[in-house]
Structures are given as structure tokens and as C-alpha cells.
Design a protein around this motif. Structure first.
Motif, PDB file in Angstrom:
ATOM      1  N   ALA A 124       0.822  -1.209   0.000  1.00  0.00           N
ATOM      2  CA  ALA A 124       0.000   0.000   0.000  1.00  0.00           C
ATOM      3  C   ALA A 124       0.853   1.254   0.000  1.00  0.00           C
ATOM      4  O   ALA A 124       0.542   2.238  -0.695  1.00  0.00           O
ATOM      5  N   ILE A 125       1.953   1.237   0.756  1.00  0.00           N
ATOM      6  CA  ILE A 125       2.837   2.409   0.804  1.00  0.00           C
ATOM      7  C   ILE A 125       3.484   2.642  -0.556  1.00  0.00           C
ATOM      8  O   ILE A 125       3.609   3.787  -1.015  1.00  0.00           O
ATOM      9  N   LEU A 126       3.903   1.568  -1.214  1.00  0.00           N
ATOM     10  CA  LEU A 126       4.477   1.704  -2.558  1.00  0.00           C
ATOM     11  C   LEU A 126       3.462   2.276  -3.541  1.00  0.00           C
ATOM     12  O   LEU A 126       3.786   3.141  -4.361  1.00  0.00           O
ATOM     13  N   TRP A 188       5.327  -0.130 -13.557  1.00  0.00           N
ATOM     14  CA  TRP A 188       5.185   1.296 -13.796  1.00  0.00           C
ATOM     15  C   TRP A 188       5.596   2.136 -12.596  1.00  0.00           C
ATOM     16  O   TRP A 188       5.896   3.336 -12.724  1.00  0.00           O
ATOM     17  N   LEU A 189       5.663   1.509 -11.406  1.00  0.00           N
ATOM     18  CA  LEU A 189       6.088   2.241 -10.214  1.00  0.00           C
ATOM     19  C   LEU A 189       7.524   2.743 -10.335  1.00  0.00           C
ATOM     20  O   LEU A 189       7.892   3.739  -9.706  1.00  0.00           O
ATOM     21  N   PHE A 190       8.344   2.058 -11.146  1.00  0.00           N
ATOM     22  CA  PHE A 190       9.723   2.507 -11.333  1.00  0.00           C
ATOM     23  C   PHE A 190       9.785   3.851 -12.054  1.00  0.00           C
ATOM     24  O   PHE A 190      10.783   4.568 -11.959  1.00  0.00           O
ATOM     25  N   GLN A 191       8.734   4.205 -12.754  1.00  0.00           N
ATOM     26  CA  GLN A 191       8.681   5.498 -13.440  1.00  0.00           C
ATOM     27  C   GLN A 191       8.055   6.579 -12.569  1.00  0.00           C
ATOM     28  O   GLN A 191       8.421   7.751 -12.669  1.00  0.00           O
ATOM     29  N   THR A 192       7.117   6.184 -11.709  1.00  0.00           N
ATOM     30  CA  THR A 192       6.380   7.188 -10.936  1.00  0.00           C
ATOM     31  C   THR A 192       6.841   7.324  -9.486  1.00  0.00           C
ATOM     32  O   THR A 192       6.712   8.389  -8.894  1.00  0.00           O
ATOM     33  N   ASN A 193       7.370   6.248  -8.900  1.00  0.00           N
ATOM     34  CA  ASN A 193       7.694   6.266  -7.468  1.00  0.00           C
ATOM     35  C   ASN A 193       9.106   5.765  -7.187  1.00  0.00           C
ATOM     36  O   ASN A 193       9.350   5.073  -6.198  1.00  0.00           O
ATOM     37  N   LEU A 194      10.048   6.113  -8.036  1.00  0.00           N
ATOM     38  CA  LEU A 194      11.406   5.570  -7.912  1.00  0.00           C
ATOM     39  C   LEU A 194      12.057   5.947  -6.579  1.00  0.00           C
ATOM     40  O   LEU A 194      12.729   5.120  -5.951  1.00  0.00           O
ATOM     41  N   LEU A 195      11.852   7.180  -6.133  1.00  0.00           N
ATOM     42  CA  LEU A 195      12.436   7.598  -4.854  1.00  0.00           C
ATOM     43  C   LEU A 195      11.892   6.744  -3.710  1.00  0.00           C
ATOM     44  O   LEU A 195      12.651   6.289  -2.849  1.00  0.00           O
ATOM     45  N   MET A 196      10.579   6.510  -3.710  1.00  0.00           N
ATOM     46  CA  MET A 196       9.978   5.708  -2.647  1.00  0.00           C
ATOM     47  C   MET A 196      10.475   4.274  -2.696  1.00  0.00           C
ATOM     48  O   MET A 196      10.710   3.651  -1.652  1.00  0.00           O
ATOM     49  N   ILE A 197      10.652   3.727  -3.891  1.00  0.00           N
ATOM     50  CA  ILE A 197      11.204   2.377  -4.038  1.00  0.00           C
ATOM     51  C   ILE A 197      12.578   2.305  -3.374  1.00  0.00           C
ATOM     52  O   ILE A 197      12.888   1.364  -2.645  1.00  0.00           O
ATOM     53  N   GLY A 198      13.392   3.317  -3.624  1.00  0.00           N
ATOM     54  CA  GLY A 198      14.728   3.352  -3.034  1.00  0.00           C
ATOM     55  C   GLY A 198      14.698   3.493  -1.521  1.00  0.00           C
ATOM     56  O   GLY A 198      15.427   2.795  -0.801  1.00  0.00           O
ATOM     57  N   LEU A 199      13.829   4.361  -1.000  1.00  0.00           N
ATOM     58  CA  LEU A 199      13.745   4.568   0.444  1.00  0.00           C
ATOM     59  C   LEU A 199      13.288   3.305   1.160  1.00  0.00           C
ATOM     60  O   LEU A 199      13.844   2.917   2.195  1.00  0.00           O
ATOM     61  N   LEU A 200      12.275   2.650   0.613  1.00  0.00           N
ATOM     62  CA  LEU A 200      11.743   1.450   1.257  1.00  0.00           C
ATOM     63  C   LEU A 200      12.709   0.266   1.166  1.00  0.00           C
ATOM     64  O   LEU A 200      12.602  -0.695   1.937  1.00  0.00           O
TER      65      LEU A 200
END
Length: 216
Positions: A124-126, A188-200
Motif C-alpha cells: 500500500a505504501i508503494l 510502472w512504479l519505477f517510473q512514478t515512485n522511484l524515490l519511494m522504491i529506493g527509500l523502502l
């Protein structure tokens, strides 16, 4: 709050029914809880069945309330089928990480849906990184990603120091499951939420660095 999707109701009902069966039937509880020795002897069903048993009412309520709070985000953005994949996959990964860390502890046992629920929370956070949470006893909302990262860092501490009667490794494994499966299902999250992917990913990478260094 919101209306629950039918799949969330079914999962909560399954947890309640099976947990209460376990509360009143010691042999049933012992047969289906996660325990290293029996799993290593081939009783693989315990890897999944243990996720529908709970230690007591408080344990059951906390897990089901957490599922209630996050489930619809995942159902709405990934769909029912993918929600089930995230839930069961996270539950399985939580049990497997417990098995990995406790493989030499024949009598180590655990129960609870915490691994599956942590997978849903991380998913959900992602999917909705801007969401905020109100945590018990903390009167102000905090960003969900801060909770996610902080909880896993605490889980590392708990795993390292055996804090409380809590399956920290199952929580962590579940979060890894939710993280990895969600990214596989939603590239598609790699295009829209890359920073969050890295933080998590920070606490996940930290765990395996510590393990490789022999500090876990």
C-alpha cells in the motif's frame, strides 16, 4: 474508514474462524502452527496455515485491524487476484525468512498473520506513497513511508536482540514479499515512485548486509 472489499472480509473471517478453532483446540493449534522441526520434516503446510492462527484475541485484533486499514488501497490499485497474490506471497516469504534465521532451532515456533499484513502495508505504501497514518498514542499523522522504514529498522533490532515474544523475522519477510511482489506486478512504479522504491529498500538491503557480515 471505508467499505471492505469482499476478499478482505473473507480473509478476516478465515483468520477469526481458524484462530478461534486454535484457541479451543490445543491439538489443532500444535498441528498447524509454524515450527522449524516439523517443517524441516516435510510439513510444509505449516508455512501457510500458521498465518491464520493467533496467540490470543489481542494478537488477532491488531493484525486484522491493520489489514482493514490498508487492504482496500491494494485491492483498488492492483485488483482482487493480485491482492491475494501479495497477501499469500508475503505470508509465505515471512515464514521462509523465519525458517532461514531459525533453521537450527528445532523447537522455534510462531503464529500470526503479521507477515502477510506487513506485505499488504508495504504494498500500500508503494502504491500510494503520499498516504499518512495515525498511530496509537501518537496524535498527529505521520507519513506512511516513515512508519514502514521505521518499523523494519525496529524489526532488525528485534531480530538481532530477540526483543519480546515477537516474530520480527516473519514481519520482515512479509514486508520483503509485499515490496517485491508489488514491483513485479506494477513495474510502472519505477517510473512514478522511484524515490519511494529506493527509500523502502534501505532496511531490506541493511538486513542482508548485516547478515553477510555475520552480525545477525
Amino acid at each position: 474508514m471505508y467499505n471492505l472489499d469482499i476478499i478482505t472480509i473473507v480473509i478476516i473471517a478465515a483468520n477469526v474462524i481458524i484462530s478461534y478453532k486454535g484457541f479451543g483446540d490445543y491439538n489443532f493449534f500444535e498441528k498447524y502452527k509454524f515450527q522449524v522441526g516439523p517443517v524441516q520434516r516435510g510439513e510444509k503446510i505449516r508455512l501457510l496455515s500458521s498465518g491464520f492462527l493467533h496467540a490470543d484475541n489481542a494478537h488477532l485484533f491488531f493484525n486484522m485491524f491493520s489489514l482493514y486499514a490498508f487492504a482496500n488501497v491494494v485491492v483498488e490499485l492492483l485488483g482482487v487476484f493480485n491482492f491475494i497474490i501479495v497477501y499469500l506471497g508475503s505470508l509465505l516469504l515471512g515464514s521462509l525468512l523465519s525458517l532461514y534465521f531459525h533453521k537450527n532451532e528445532y523447537y522455534y515456533s510462531a503464529v500470526g498473520a503479521s507477515g502477510a499484513v506487513m506485505g499488504i502495508i508495504y504494498s500500500a505504501i508503494l502504491l500510494q506513497p503520499g498516504m499518512s497514518l495515525i498511530i496509537f498514542f501518537i496524535p498527529i499523522p505521520i507519513p506512511a513511508y516513515i512508519f514502514g522504514i521505521g518499523y523494519l529498522l525496529y524489526s532488525i533490532y528485534g531480530m538481532k536482540n530477540r526483543v519480546g515474544n515477537i516474530g520480527h523475522d516473519a514481519h520482515f519477510g512479509g514486508a520483503i514479499g509485499g515490496y517485491a511482489i508489488t514491483l513485479l506486478l506494477s513495474p510502472w512504479l519505477f517510473q512514478t515512485n522511484l524515490l519511494m522504491i529506493g527509500l523502502l529498500a534501505i532496511p531490506i538491503v541493511l538486513l542482508f548486509v548485516l547478515k553477510k557480515a555475520g552480525k545477525m
